[in-house]
Write a protein that holds these residues in place. Structure first.
Motif: not given
Length: 227
Positions: A22-29, A31-42
């Motif tokens: 299964v894919p990781p959650s947005f929170d896990e992504m 943390d893994a990429l050391d971003l400050k917010s989930k908007s960057g993941i989006h």
């Protein structure tokens, strides 16, 4: 051409899907990429989707399918866990590399809910990517009926690919024959000499049987969905 962060995210999703299915959650992504917010993941997810590397599946949480990988990231043995049967590309679209496929018999329907009658006939055949067929055993396919495995990503109407085997490890999703009469698709657990067949939907209770009443008929190795 992908940016460094886009490549990092795609590789992180790939590794997690290979390891966990299964894919990781947005929170896990995040943390893994050391971003400050989930908007960057989006933004990264949107960019990967626009470039055709991933596909987001509607109406499912954490549902991301890897469609392709950059050449530099391709590794032997990589297999997306979900294969979608999609319409032919429109005229003028770039050709897609041929994928080795085998035809498997679809042995009727399997209940992802209350057990149904045992599987005993071939209803039709389905083309399956050869990379999905793990190990050296025989394989077959079943059409899913019901929603008890929906939280494992298995929906009503999906085709599941099963490798024939008579043993299972705790946590495996298996085809189980109950009392030589009914077949069901459930997660397998062995508990104190009993067999628990667990649903992946809180609306369904775990069913517990004596060891001798349950026979494993195969283990889930792949999933095909038609849109």
């Amino acid at each position: 051409m992908l940016t460094r962060k886009q490549l990092e995210l795609l590789d992180f999703i790939r590794v997690r899907m290979e390891a966990d299915g299964v894919p990781p959650s947005f929170d896990e992504m995040k943390d893994a990429l050391d971003l400050k917010s989930k908007s960057g993941i989006h933004r990264l997810i949107t960019a990967l989707e626009e470039r055709g590397f991933i596909r987001r599946l509607a109406h499912r949480a954490r549902a991301i399918e890897i469609v392709k990988l950059p050449e530099a990231m391709e590794k032997p043995g990589f297999r997306p866990r979900l294969v979608a049967q999609t319409p032919a590309p429109p005229s003028g679209a770039l050709p897609v590399a041929a994928i080795h496929a085998l035809e498997l018999p679809v042995m009727g329907r399997i209940a992802a809910g209350v057990p149904i009658e045992a599987i005993n006939h071939v209803s039709h055949h389905v083309a399956v990517p050869g990379s999905m067929l793990t190990g050296s055993g025989q394989h077959y396919a079943l059409e899913v009926r019901g929603d008890s495995m929906i939280e494992a990503g298995i929906n009503d109407g999906d085709i599941v690919v099963i490798r024939e085997q008579i043993t299972a490890e705790n946590g495996d999703i298996v085809v189980a024959l109950v009392e030589d009469q009914e077949a069901t698709l459930k997660r397998f657990r062995r508990r104190n000499g009993m067999i628990a067949l667990e649903a992946a939907n809180p609306a369904y209770e775990t069913r517990v049987y004596p060891d001798h009443a349950v026979k494993v008929q195969g283990r889930l190795v792949g999933l095909i969905r038609t849109y």
